[in-house]
Design a protein around this motif. Structure first.
Motif, PDB file in Angstrom:
ATOM      1  N   PHE A  47       0.934  -1.363  -0.119  1.00 16.30           N
ATOM      2  CA  PHE A  47      -0.073  -0.019   0.154  1.00 16.30           C
ATOM      3  C   PHE A  47       0.900   1.290   0.031  1.00 16.30           C
ATOM      4  N   ALA A  48       1.864   1.124   0.683  1.00 15.90           N
ATOM      5  CA  ALA A  48       2.681   2.518   0.999  1.00 15.90           C
ATOM      6  C   ALA A  48       3.576   2.634  -0.416  1.00 15.90           C
ATOM      7  N   VAL A  49       4.087   1.791  -0.810  1.00 12.98           N
ATOM      8  CA  VAL A  49       4.488   1.858  -2.279  1.00 12.98           C
ATOM      9  C   VAL A  49       3.708   2.162  -3.366  1.00 12.98           C
ATOM     10  N   ALA A  50       2.347   1.984  -3.266  1.00 13.83           N
ATOM     11  CA  ALA A  50       1.524   2.152  -4.198  1.00 13.83           C
ATOM     12  C   ALA A  50       0.940   3.611  -4.052  1.00 13.83           C
ATOM     13  N   VAL A  51       1.017   4.123  -3.034  1.00 13.71           N
ATOM     14  CA  VAL A  51       0.593   5.520  -2.514  1.00 13.71           C
ATOM     15  C   VAL A  51       1.691   6.272  -3.224  1.00 13.71           C
ATOM     16  N   LEU A  52       3.207   6.049  -2.720  1.00 12.70           N
ATOM     17  CA  LEU A  52       4.172   6.569  -3.529  1.00 12.70           C
ATOM     18  C   LEU A  52       4.190   6.674  -5.043  1.00 12.70           C
ATOM     19  N   LEU A  53       3.736   5.661  -5.900  1.00 11.87           N
ATOM     20  CA  LEU A  53       3.536   5.671  -7.385  1.00 11.87           C
ATOM     21  C   LEU A  53       2.392   6.517  -7.689  1.00 11.87           C
ATOM     22  N   LEU A  54       1.292   6.338  -6.994  1.00  9.36           N
ATOM     23  CA  LEU A  54       0.135   7.049  -7.185  1.00  9.36           C
ATOM     24  C   LEU A  54       0.374   8.472  -7.095  1.00  9.36           C
ATOM     25  N   GLN A 102       3.845   4.109   8.479  1.00  9.70           N
ATOM     26  CA  GLN A 102       4.620   4.799   7.177  1.00  9.70           C
ATOM     27  C   GLN A 102       3.713   4.891   6.266  1.00  9.70           C
ATOM     28  N   PHE A 103       2.623   4.032   6.087  1.00  9.94           N
ATOM     29  CA  PHE A 103       1.607   4.122   5.057  1.00  9.94           C
ATOM     30  C   PHE A 103       0.510   5.017   5.130  1.00  9.94           C
ATOM     31  N   VAL A 104       0.234   5.301   6.398  1.00 10.10           N
ATOM     32  CA  VAL A 104      -0.545   6.255   6.916  1.00 10.10           C
ATOM     33  C   VAL A 104      -0.080   7.637   6.572  1.00 10.10           C
ATOM     34  N   ALA A 105       0.999   8.031   7.069  1.00  9.00           N
ATOM     35  CA  ALA A 105       1.821   9.120   6.740  1.00  9.00           C
ATOM     36  C   ALA A 105       1.920   9.486   5.368  1.00  9.00           C
ATOM     37  N   TYR A 106       2.379   8.311   4.670  1.00  3.36           N
ATOM     38  CA  TYR A 106       2.462   8.810   3.064  1.00  3.36           C
ATOM     39  C   TYR A 106       1.017   9.308   2.557  1.00  3.36           C
ATOM     40  N   PHE A 107      -0.046   8.561   2.908  1.00  2.00           N
ATOM     41  CA  PHE A 107      -1.425   8.766   2.371  1.00  2.00           C
ATOM     42  C   PHE A 107      -1.542  10.240   2.862  1.00  2.00           C
ATOM     43  N   GLU A 108      -1.505  10.552   4.010  1.00  2.23           N
ATOM     44  CA  GLU A 108      -1.543  12.095   4.550  1.00  2.23           C
ATOM     45  C   GLU A 108      -0.880  12.974   3.712  1.00  2.23           C
ATOM     46  N   TRP A 109       0.420  12.901   3.698  1.00  2.00           N
ATOM     47  CA  TRP A 109       1.151  13.704   2.832  1.00  2.00           C
ATOM     48  C   TRP A 109       0.827  14.037   1.386  1.00  2.00           C
ATOM     49  N   SER A 110       0.354  12.895   0.744  1.00  2.00           N
ATOM     50  CA  SER A 110       0.147  12.857  -0.666  1.00  2.00           C
ATOM     51  C   SER A 110      -1.377  13.830  -0.763  1.00  2.00           C
ATOM     52  N   ASN A 111      -2.199  13.906  -0.091  1.00  2.00           N
ATOM     53  CA  ASN A 111      -3.370  14.732  -0.173  1.00  2.00           C
ATOM     54  C   ASN A 111      -4.437  13.724  -0.770  1.00  2.00           C
ATOM     55  N   ILE A 112      -3.963  12.496  -1.192  1.00  2.00           N
ATOM     56  CA  ILE A 112      -5.059  11.839  -1.838  1.00  2.00           C
ATOM     57  C   ILE A 112      -6.376  11.518  -1.076  1.00  2.00           C
ATOM     58  N   GLY A 113      -6.208  11.388   0.161  1.00  2.00           N
ATOM     59  CA  GLY A 113      -7.504  11.111   0.953  1.00  2.00           C
ATOM     60  C   GLY A 113      -8.153  12.449   0.978  1.00  2.00           C
ATOM     61  N   ASN A 165     -15.739   1.157  10.066  1.00  2.00           N
ATOM     62  CA  ASN A 165     -14.288   1.007  10.653  1.00  2.00           C
ATOM     63  C   ASN A 165     -13.969  -0.645  10.584  1.00  2.00           C
ATOM     64  N   ILE A 166     -14.984  -1.380  11.167  1.00  2.00           N
ATOM     65  CA  ILE A 166     -14.582  -2.596  11.243  1.00  2.00           C
ATOM     66  C   ILE A 166     -14.446  -3.584   9.971  1.00  2.00           C
ATOM     67  N   ILE A 167     -14.313  -2.994   8.783  1.00  2.00           N
ATOM     68  CA  ILE A 167     -14.078  -3.727   7.462  1.00  2.00           C
ATOM     69  C   ILE A 167     -13.011  -3.128   6.817  1.00  2.00           C
ATOM     70  N   SER A 168     -12.478  -2.104   7.211  1.00  2.00           N
ATOM     71  CA  SER A 168     -11.466  -1.477   6.517  1.00  2.00           C
ATOM     72  C   SER A 168      -9.933  -1.653   6.983  1.00  2.00           C
ATOM     73  N   PRO A 169      -9.198  -2.428   6.199  1.00  2.00           N
ATOM     74  CA  PRO A 169      -7.701  -2.918   6.581  1.00  2.00           C
ATOM     75  C   PRO A 169      -6.744  -1.370   7.154  1.00  2.00           C
ATOM     76  N   LEU A 170      -7.387  -0.355   6.528  1.00  2.00           N
ATOM     77  CA  LEU A 170      -6.558   0.810   6.766  1.00  2.00           C
ATOM     78  C   LEU A 170      -6.877   1.429   8.083  1.00  2.00           C
ATOM     79  N   MET A 171      -7.856   1.027   8.722  1.00  2.00           N
ATOM     80  CA  MET A 171      -8.222   1.367  10.157  1.00  2.00           C
ATOM     81  C   MET A 171      -7.120   1.118  11.093  1.00  2.00           C
ATOM     82  N   PRO A 172      -6.681   2.013  11.812  1.00  2.00           N
ATOM     83  CA  PRO A 172      -5.000   2.009  12.487  1.00  2.00           C
ATOM     84  C   PRO A 172      -5.380   0.864  13.545  1.00  2.00           C
TER      85      PRO A 172
END
Length: 514
Positions: free
Chosen positions: A39-46, A362-373, A449-456
């Protein structure tokens, strides 16, 4: 011997077949830690691709006259951040500290024998239906302690069910569902109420500068939702989840022998220790000038208030102190080294979670930095505006969009900070109060929340489940929790529609219509 259920999921109907497909597909995914790396690498590429395409969105705050653009994380500045902030991402990952600090106290209570003795006392002889209701209800009420329910009650639910001879994963699922549902249902005002209310009020004042939103804005509906979610949670557990899981045949067992006289006496001493501790905490919180209140005397003002900041250590101590008293009384704790060993043993079991936390952070940080969310949330709001729905259908559509966005953006406050400036004024223009907009958002946020793998906390729930079945993966947990998510969403939408049609107030001085 590694624990394993060793039992194939039953297929009684098309619903079971669908859930089994979800499970098999999900479990074919890599290990959760590897998945977060992907996921983290995907966010970087995306981020690089979307930034090259100049993807952007108008900022929802009218006072900010600039577009929100996707940030290229593979630029020189981005790569610097990835390398220089990796440690800060990890140590600043909120669930990491919450889990480890809480588990220090829980570990003492567990290894001293207190939790086992307590379970024997309350579980033996209690009917299964009541046990299920207690687990779900306790999960709901745990939202008063912020995220602590994920760490304390979810594994406790598994232990309770196992001690009754029931499937531990069903107990884990019931508690997980209750904790998630608890963020929009409770009998009292919780920490999240003033936080969300602050964003709602700021957004409402864009149209009405004198409008105020109190922390009790959704209290009446939350109280009714406590009953609804408890009932729905029990029904899903008893009628769907547990029959599908079948009998537990794993090697992990929970002893349920009758309490010995010494254990009974020690349990009473632990209770007295807990009562004394609660009195001390009350003295630190109840008086207007108490230590854990703000200088202005507020207890639940915001996340900066001392009480909220101290919540996790307070919860850890609420397990540590009775656990220590029990261990000393029963004779197992005679030296300080024993207590330290209890905590060391607990931390040694958290190695897998720490690895998960590092890559997830790391993934959560990348996703936040990217502004994609951020851009995804803005586009979701624009989509609802574009389809020209009005009235209750618009509110129901808002719930669905909030639930969908929640799968990708975990923080409730972060999402509402983005969405409130759009939806609060929009619904006010249609005659609905800001309190209704906030309530609809909370329903959507809680159900997925209970079905999201991205939930912390999703990673640690998987780790808890693997204690009973080493083969459990993301697919198993998602397929187990999906019936709760769907049932909660449907039940809440029906209840909210009826509430709006009847014109009932959703909280003290919180009308439906603006």
């Amino acid at each position: 011997m590694e624990p394993s259920t060793g039992k194939k999921k039953t297929e009684r109907n098309w619903g079971d077949k669908f859930l089994n497909i979800v499970e098999k597909t999900g479990n074919k995914l890599p290990h959760p830690a590897t998945l977060f790396c992907i996921f983290a690498v995907a966010v970087l590429l995306l981020s690089a691709g979307l930034a090259a395409l100049d993807v952007s969105a108008e900022h929802p705050d009218p006072d900010i006259d600039e577009k929100v653009k996707v940030v290229n994380l593979l630029s020189k500045e981005g790569i610097r951040d990835i390398l220089t902030k990796a440690v800060d991402n990890f140590t600043g990952f909120a669930p990491l500290g919450v889990v480890l600090v809480a588990m220090l106290g829980v570990g003492v209570a567990e290894r001293s024998g207190l939790i086992s003795a307590f379970l024997k006392k309350i579980v033996m002889g209690a009917p299964d239906m009541l046990i299920t209701a207690v687990v779900v209800f306790a999960g709901i009420m745990s939202s008063m302690a912020s995220d602590a329910g994920y760490v304390v009650l979810v594994p406790l639910g598994a232990v309770i069910f196992l001690s009754k001879g029931r499937h531990p994963i069903a107990g884990l699922a019931a508690a997980f569902a209750g904790v998630s549902g608890g963020f929009s249902s409770n009998l009292i005002i919780t920490m999240i109420d003033p936080m969300l209310g602050g964003f709602t009020q700021e957004s409402a004042q864009m149209m009405d500068s004198a409008y105020t939103v109190t922390p009790a804005a959704n209290l009446f509906f939350m109280m009714a939702s406590t009953v609804l979610i408890t009932v729905v949670g029990v029904l899903v557990t008893e009628k769907v989840v547990e029959p599908r899981l079948g009998s537990y045949t794993g090697s992990y067992k929970q002893d349920l022998d009758s309490l010995k006289p010494k254990e009974n006496k020690s349990l009473k001493i632990a209770l007295f220790a807990l009562i004394a501790y609660v009195i001390v905490v009350a003295l630190m919180t109840v008086p207007e000038t108490a230590i854990l209140r703000t200088d202005e005397g507020a207890l639940l003002a915001d996340h900066e208030s001392p009480f909220i900041g101290a919540m996790i250590p307070l919860i850890a101590l609420s397990f540590f102190i009775p656990g220590l008293a029990y261990g000393i009384s029963v004779g197992d704790v005679k030296k300080d080294k024993t207590v330290v060993k209890y905590m060391e043993d607990t931390m040694s079991t958290m190695g897998g979670y720490i690895v998960l936390a590092f890559v997830a952070a790391q993934f959560v940080a990348y996703f936040e930095w990217s502004n994609i969310g951020f851009i995804l949330a803005i586009n979701g709001a624009e989509f609802l505006q574009a389809i020209n729905l009005t009235g209750i259908p618009l509110i129901l559509a808002f719930i669905l969009v909030s639930g969908f966005i929640n799968i990708f953006v975990g923080s409730a406050s972060a999402k509402w900070a983005i969405m409130a400036p759009v939806f609060v004024p929009m619904l006010m223009n249609m005659g609905y109060s800001p309190e209704v907009a906030q309530l609809a958002y909370r329903i959507g946020d809680s159900t997925t929340n209970i079905i999201s793998p991205l939930m912390p906390y999703f990673a640690i729930i998987v780790a808890f489940a693997q204690k009973y079945d080493k083969n459990i993966g993301i697919g198993t947990l998602i397929s187990t929790m999906l019936p709760y998510s769907i049932a909660f969403m449907i039940a809440w939408m029906i209840m909210l529609s009826a509430w709006l049609l009847l014109g009932l107030p959703i909280g003290p001085e919180a009308p439906i219509y603006y």
